[in-house]
Motif scaffolding. Structure first.
Motif, PDB file in Angstrom:
ATOM      1  N   LEU A  50      40.813  36.488  46.624  1.00 20.47           N
ATOM      2  CA  LEU A  50      41.754  35.428  46.240  1.00 20.47           C
ATOM      3  C   LEU A  50      41.362  34.071  46.831  1.00 20.47           C
ATOM      4  O   LEU A  50      41.702  33.027  46.259  1.00 20.47           O
ATOM      5  CB  LEU A  50      43.174  35.813  46.699  1.00 20.47           C
ATOM      6  CG  LEU A  50      43.860  36.929  45.897  1.00 20.47           C
ATOM      7  CD1 LEU A  50      45.219  37.259  46.483  1.00 20.47           C
ATOM      8  CD2 LEU A  50      43.993  36.518  44.422  1.00 20.47           C
ATOM      9  N   THR A  90      51.516  38.403  39.697  1.00 28.31           N
ATOM     10  CA  THR A  90      51.056  38.917  40.991  1.00 28.31           C
ATOM     11  C   THR A  90      51.379  40.402  41.063  1.00 28.31           C
ATOM     12  O   THR A  90      52.538  40.812  40.880  1.00 28.31           O
ATOM     13  CB  THR A  90      51.745  38.179  42.143  1.00 28.31           C
ATOM     14  OG1 THR A  90      51.431  36.782  42.063  1.00 28.31           O
ATOM     15  CG2 THR A  90      51.277  38.732  43.478  1.00 28.31           C
ATOM     16  N   LYS A 104      50.246  44.339  43.189  1.00 30.43           N
ATOM     17  CA  LYS A 104      50.110  44.799  44.568  1.00 30.43           C
ATOM     18  C   LYS A 104      48.747  44.456  45.143  1.00 30.43           C
ATOM     19  O   LYS A 104      48.657  43.954  46.275  1.00 30.43           O
ATOM     20  CB  LYS A 104      50.330  46.318  44.617  1.00 30.43           C
ATOM     21  CG  LYS A 104      50.252  46.897  46.020  1.00 30.43           C
ATOM     22  CD  LYS A 104      50.545  48.385  46.005  1.00 30.43           C
ATOM     23  CE  LYS A 104      50.484  48.962  47.426  1.00 30.43           C
ATOM     24  NZ  LYS A 104      50.760  50.418  47.444  1.00 30.43           N
ATOM     25  N   ASN A 105      47.684  44.709  44.415  1.00 31.66           N
ATOM     26  CA  ASN A 105      46.332  44.511  44.951  1.00 31.66           C
ATOM     27  C   ASN A 105      45.520  43.472  44.196  1.00 31.66           C
ATOM     28  O   ASN A 105      44.325  43.308  44.460  1.00 31.66           O
ATOM     29  CB  ASN A 105      45.561  45.841  44.961  1.00 31.66           C
ATOM     30  CG  ASN A 105      46.189  46.846  45.907  1.00 31.66           C
ATOM     31  OD1 ASN A 105      46.572  46.480  47.021  1.00 31.66           O
ATOM     32  ND2 ASN A 105      46.299  48.087  45.458  1.00 31.66           N
ATOM     33  N   GLN A 106      46.123  42.821  43.193  1.00 27.22           N
ATOM     34  CA  GLN A 106      45.405  41.804  42.435  1.00 27.22           C
ATOM     35  C   GLN A 106      46.369  40.795  41.842  1.00 27.22           C
ATOM     36  O   GLN A 106      47.583  41.036  41.788  1.00 27.22           O
ATOM     37  CB  GLN A 106      44.547  42.438  41.338  1.00 27.22           C
ATOM     38  CG  GLN A 106      45.321  43.190  40.287  1.00 27.22           C
ATOM     39  CD  GLN A 106      45.376  44.680  40.577  1.00 27.22           C
ATOM     40  OE1 GLN A 106      44.703  45.153  41.492  1.00 27.22           O
ATOM     41  NE2 GLN A 106      46.186  45.390  39.839  1.00 27.22           N
ATOM     42  N   GLU A 107      45.795  39.681  41.401  1.00 29.81           N
ATOM     43  CA  GLU A 107      46.579  38.657  40.737  1.00 29.81           C
ATOM     44  C   GLU A 107      45.890  38.282  39.431  1.00 29.81           C
ATOM     45  O   GLU A 107      44.672  38.430  39.278  1.00 29.81           O
ATOM     46  CB  GLU A 107      46.731  37.417  41.631  1.00 29.81           C
ATOM     47  CG  GLU A 107      47.602  37.670  42.845  1.00 29.81           C
ATOM     48  CD  GLU A 107      47.983  36.376  43.556  1.00 29.81           C
ATOM     49  OE1 GLU A 107      47.749  35.297  42.970  1.00 29.81           O
ATOM     50  OE2 GLU A 107      48.487  36.447  44.682  1.00 29.81           O
ATOM     51  N   THR A 111      40.916  40.558  42.379  1.00 28.41           N
ATOM     52  CA  THR A 111      41.450  41.435  43.421  1.00 28.41           C
ATOM     53  C   THR A 111      41.861  40.626  44.634  1.00 28.41           C
ATOM     54  O   THR A 111      41.424  39.470  44.831  1.00 28.41           O
ATOM     55  CB  THR A 111      40.398  42.483  43.829  1.00 28.41           C
ATOM     56  OG1 THR A 111      39.244  41.801  44.312  1.00 28.41           O
ATOM     57  CG2 THR A 111      40.006  43.357  42.635  1.00 28.41           C
ATOM     58  N   ALA A 112      42.690  41.223  45.499  1.00 34.83           N
ATOM     59  CA  ALA A 112      43.221  40.535  46.682  1.00 34.83           C
ATOM     60  C   ALA A 112      42.114  40.116  47.644  1.00 34.83           C
ATOM     61  O   ALA A 112      42.233  39.108  48.350  1.00 34.83           O
ATOM     62  CB  ALA A 112      44.238  41.436  47.383  1.00 34.83           C
TER      63      ALA A 112
END
Length: 549
Positions: free
Chosen positions: A151, A163, A165-168, A147-148
């Motif tokens: 990071l 990538t 919106k709220n996680q990578e 989650t963001a």
């Protein structure tokens, strides 16, 4: 338990063997179909044991025709799991321990998934990211999702793949290495399962002929047990099947309505039809029978159509080897049963209801024999009254004099009841009713004699037709009925002229052509098309030769 109950219990645990075998023969059987086939074959030894050492020759023959096909059952049960999926692509079709290579692929697949779960826990602890999880999609396989908010804790050895919106999403070399092993193992396991299943289908397909023969025997056993159960529950009797063209049924019931209606509500009726030649030869009388043609009159809704259909159905049931719903029955063998009942048109062919009726009637008159059973319901109602009566009258005479078959004719034309005065083997029957002032009670009992009235106006009153209409109809009916009788109250329909005998010999009596004898002796059913053409050419040449002479 009786033999009937034993057989029915065994049949309940079986599937449609003929359908399953057809799917095997066409290569369209699924793992589930093969499992059902194995289950059915597993029931055969007990069913075969039930049929063994029976006195009935037919049951002995059926027992011999049932092939256990133990090789097929063994091959299926050793190969497939107990409850396989419908589709082979779902995996887990082949039983554990059947193929060592397959077991190895499965173990690797299960172990890889366990490793991925452990790897997720290890990485979550190493990175300090409690929400870290491993996912999978078809684009780039397994991945680590962060989650963001975490990071900043991602280690340097993570490779970013996507990538959101709220996680990578990330991958690692170690994760991809195990992913390859797991996916390859799953794919190879499914491919190997399908290969094993294909070989099994080919092996089973070699037994198709034996399986179909067994399916035919099981179908016959199923019919026998079904008829036996129905006879036991319904109180059926064993009919006496004779060569005489008779239809002598006592307290007969319609086999369908008798089951649909509450117990005891259906009114049984006798059918006494035919000329008993055996009894006439022995006693000189035909007691209990009323000729070969029954003219049945009575009101609508009283049961005329049910009565004549009941007679035809019981004839068919007795001839197929079934007991019949009656207290006693003596039924002569029939070559065919003809029925002209109901009203329908064929608009696609441009045929009206009356045209369809006449076409079917013509087929009966041209095809029925002395051994046939004919039921007719309201012949002639699709045209004018006088045309209808005339046709019905003439058709009845033809069936009585020319065809001489057993005939049940339900009609509202009361003029036809006068036919018993001119037809030796015709009898009038009617459905009795009970009148109470203006009300009519249908007794549904068929008794001897002609009905005095049709009660059509009474039925119209029951249906809710306005009283002014039914009262007017009553006055019109009286006027019309008075027009069709003479001063003595007898019908004005002319009597049928007897056949004229040929009184004069032909002036020239030519001998028959020898070619006709040759044609009669030809066995066209056993000739090939080529032989038929050669014979036709020879006959043509012979006629041409005569013309030249």
């Amino acid at each position: 338990l009786t033999l009937r109950d034993d057989l029915r219990d065994q049949l309940k645990g079986m599937y449609d063997l003929q359908r399953l075998t057809s799917r095997v023969a066409t290569g369209r059987c699924s793992p589930r179909d093969l499992s059902c086939l194995s289950t059915t074959l597993g029931q055969l030894p007990r069913l075969k044991a039930c049929l063994s050492e029976r006195r009935s020759a037919r049951l002995q023959t059926l027992e011999q025709r049932i092939d256990l096909c133990a090789e097929v059952r063994q091959a299926i049960s050793e190969t497939l799991v107990d409850d396989p999926p419908v589709s082979a692509g779902d995996g887990n079709v082949v039983r554990e321990g059947f193929n060592a290579e397959l077991d190895e692929f499965r173990e690797l697949s299960r172990g890889g998934k366990q490793w991925i779960a452990g790897y997720q826990a290890k990485e979550s602890e190493r990175t300090g990211i409690p929400s870290l999880k491993i996912g999978f999609n078809k684009v780039f396989g397994y991945y680590l999702e962060v989650t963001a908010a975490h990071l900043d804790k991602v280690p340097d050895d993570y490779i970013r793949k996507q990538t959101l919106k709220n996680q990578e999403r990330f991958i690692t070399p170690e994760l991809k290495e195990y992913e390859g092993k797991v996916l390859r193992a799953e794919d190879r396991a499914i491919a190997l399962e399908q290969e094993i299943l294909g070989r099994l289908k080919e092996d089973v397909a070699r037994y198709v002929a034996r399986l179909l023969a067994t399916a035919d025997a099981l179908a016959e056993v199923d019919v026998f047990t079904g008829l036996a159960a129905l006879a036991a529950v319904g109180g059926y009797c064993r009919p006496e099947v004779t060569e005489d063209p008779v239809l002598d049924i006592r307290e007969g019931r319609h086999p369908v309505l008798d089951r649909l209606m509450p117990s005891g509500q259906f009114v049984p009726n006798d059918v006494r039809l035919g000329v008993d030649t055996e009894q006439i030869e022995q006693t000189g009388r035909a007691d209990g029978l009323n000729g070969r043609v029954q003219i049945i009159t009575g009101p609508n809704m009283a049961g005329k159509s049910t009565y004549i259909r009941q007679g035809a159905l019981l004839t068919i049931m007795s001839q197929m080897g079934s007991f019949v719903p009656a207290s006693e029955a003596r039924i002569g063998v029939a070559d065919r049963v003809f029925a002209r009942v109901g009203a329908s048109d064929e608009l696609g062919r441009g045929q009206s209801t009356f045209m369809v009726e006449m076409t079917e009637t013509a087929r009966i008159l041209n095809s029925a024999t002395r051994r046939s059973v004919v039921i007719l319901d309201e012949i002639g109602r699709g045209t004018s009254t006088y045309d209808g009566i005339s046709l019905a009258w003439s058709i009845t005479e033809h069936l009585h004099d020319e065809t001489a078959c057993r005939t049940m004719f339900a009609t509202h034309y009361h003029e036809l009841t006068d036919l018993t005065q001119t037809l030796k083997h015709a009898a009038n029957w009617h459905v009795s009713v009970q009148e109470n002032n203006d009300d009519v009670i249908f007794m549904h009992r068929v008794v001897e004699g002609a009905a005095g009235r049709s009660y059509g106006i009474h039925v119209a009153r029951l249906a809710g037709v306005p009283g002014t209409v039914t009262e007017r109809a009553t006055r019109i009916l009286e006027a019309l009925e008075n027009q069709n009788v003479n001063e003595e109250g007898q019908s004005t329909v002319p009597k049928r002229e007897p056949k004229r005998q040929q009184q004069q010999l032909r002036l020239f009596d030519f001998p028959e052509d020898p070619l006709l004898d040759e044609i009669r002796q030809l066995n066209v059913d056993e000739m090939t098309p080529r032989e038929a053409m050669d014979e036709l050419y020879r006959l043509h040449q012979e006629i041409a030769r005569r013309d030249d002479e």
